[in-house]
Design a protein around this motif. Structure first.
Motif, short mmCIF file in Angstrom:
data_model
loop_
_atom_site.label_atom_id
_atom_site.label_comp_id
_atom_site.label_asym_id
_atom_site.label_seq_id
_atom_site.Cartn_x
_atom_site.Cartn_y
_atom_site.Cartn_z
N PRO A 39 15.65 37.94 15.91
CA PRO A 39 16.13 37.01 14.88
C PRO A 39 16.01 37.58 13.48
CG PRO A 39 14.00 36.30 15.71
CD PRO A 39 14.42 37.48 16.55
N SER A 98 12.62 32.36 12.15
CA SER A 98 11.59 32.18 13.17
C SER A 98 10.51 31.24 12.64
CB SER A 98 10.94 33.52 13.56
OG SER A 98 11.86 34.37 14.19
N SER A 152 4.09 34.12 14.30
CA SER A 152 5.40 33.66 14.73
C SER A 152 5.29 32.84 16.02
CB SER A 152 6.31 34.87 14.97
OG SER A 152 7.55 34.46 15.52
N ALA A 185 11.39 29.53 19.27
CA ALA A 185 10.96 30.10 17.99
C ALA A 185 12.11 30.20 17.00
CB ALA A 185 10.34 31.48 18.21
N ALA A 186 13.33 30.40 17.51
CA ALA A 186 14.44 30.64 16.60
C ALA A 186 15.76 30.02 17.06
CB ALA A 186 14.64 32.14 16.40
N SER A 213 10.79 37.14 18.59
CA SER A 213 10.54 36.63 17.24
C SER A 213 9.40 37.39 16.59
CB SER A 213 10.22 35.14 17.30
OG SER A 213 9.12 34.91 18.16
#
Length: 368
Positions: A76, A81, A138, A144-145, A176
């Motif tokens: 990402p 993230s 993260s 996460a994204a 991420s």
């Protein structure tokens, strides 16, 4: 600033019943926050994409016989993230293992205690790593994204389309990372590039196919740094994969809006904390953010993020060319550089580097 703290002191002393600042947040800030998020969601989400299966590219490809083959590793971009709190000061301990960046609750935390939020998002200005007693890491996995601020999609549509042709968690990986860190610190603190190398090697070994690397935004620069790192010798601080590692493990690299030549926006962000475009996007919320978290505070925060320095424009005149206003009076623009007027025979001067203008009336993009 005594007049800002007096109401809080009176509330704590029991002189007044309600905290005026909390009342201000509830009556003004939070409604503006909700309206701003609603506007973003209305403009940048597409629920029909999720519900109308027949219109999805992945579904159409499936009908034509497409199936999952190459493992996919996704990297990402900047700010997309989520960052979770694993250690913090007293003001933030209630957010343990919760999103301190990338969620609606993050926005509420910011307006409720701006200084607490700023201290936790800042990195150590000398080491580029964690400040004392603060650890943000993260979030992991597709969550996460896939979305930012709950419903602002980032990777979710790609993931859904990949699923249409047979991809799932065993064939796709979201790598991420803490996008605030400079690239060397990513490896030093989190071992990110080592994990990325092992993830790719494991996919190749288990599936018998090379990996497709897909990156977005700053992720493109992260991937390019990784490819140089993984082929370098261990004694030189690299991954020790050897010069043929990329050929053995990477089928292709898909770079989506990558920052390979840098981002001009990073210059005013680092120099002055400029946030004009974002403020315009968020309308009333952006104006509130501009007033509540001014340029100096933003500049001080962003200057601790090594990642922004890694996105400064690179290539110099050989890539970006030279504007006519940068040439001296006795010089003229010749292609990508300035040259003396006396050094060029008549008719031999090259045209300035190409520029692109957007014609709003015709929706065309001619080159000049």
């Amino acid at each position: 600033l005594w007049f800002l703290y007096t109401p809080k002191l009176l509330h704590r002393a029991g002189v007044i019943e309600k905290d005026p600042y909390e009342e201000f947040l509830e009556s003004t800030v939070y409604p503006s926050l909700e309206r701003g998020l609603a506007r973003i969601n209305a403009n940048y989400t597409n629920t029909e994409h999720e519900t109308d299966q027949a219109s999805r590219p992945g579904y159409k490809l499936k009908k034509r016989g497409a199936v999952a083959k190459y493992p996919i590793v996704m990297v990402p971009g900047f700010v997309t993230s989520g960052l979770e709190l694993w250690e913090g000061e007293d003001c933030a301990k209630k957010h343990f293992r919760q999103r301190f960046w990338g969620s609606v609750s993050m926005a509420r935390t910011f307006f409720a205690d701006r200084e607490c939020w700023r201290r936790h998002l800042s990195l150590d200005p000398y080491t580029g790593g964690d400040p004392p007693s603060v650890r943000l890491r993260s979030a992991q996995g597709f969550e996460a994204a896939d979305y930012f601020m709950a419903t602002y999609w980032v990777w979710s549509k790609l993931i859904e389309n990949f699923a249409d042709v047979g991809y799932d968690g065993s064939l796709m990986t979201m790598m991420s990372y803490d996008w605030r860190l400079g690239y060397p610190i990513l490896e030093q603190r989190d071992g990110y590039f080592t994990k990325l190398q092992y993830t790719i090697e494991a996919n190749v070994r288990s599936r018998g196919e090379k990996v497709v690397l897909i990156s977005h935004s700053m992720g493109g620069t992260v991937v390019m740094y990784f490819l140089a790192w993984v082929t370098a010798d261990v004694k030189d601080g690299g991954g020790g994969g050897g010069k043929d590692w990329v050929e053995k493990h990477i089928h292709s690299f898909v770079n989506i809006a990558g920052t390979l030549l840098g981002v001009p926006k990073s210059v005013p962000a680092l120099l002055s904390g400029e946030l004009k475009d974002t403020a315009a996007l968020l309308s009333q919320l952006g104006e509130l953010l501009e007033r509540y978290f001014g340029k100096r505070l933003r500049k001080n925060l962003w200057n601790t993020w090594g990642s922004l320095f890694g996105m400064l424009p690179k290539g110099g005149d050989h890539v970006w060319g030279v504007g006519a206003d940068l040439c001296r009076e006795d010089e003229i623009v010749n292609g990508l550089s300035c040259i003396k007027r006396t050094e060029v025979p008549p008719g031999k001067v090259e045209a300035p580097a190409p520029m692109v203008y957007w014609n709003e009336s015709s929706n065309e993009c001619p080159s000049h």
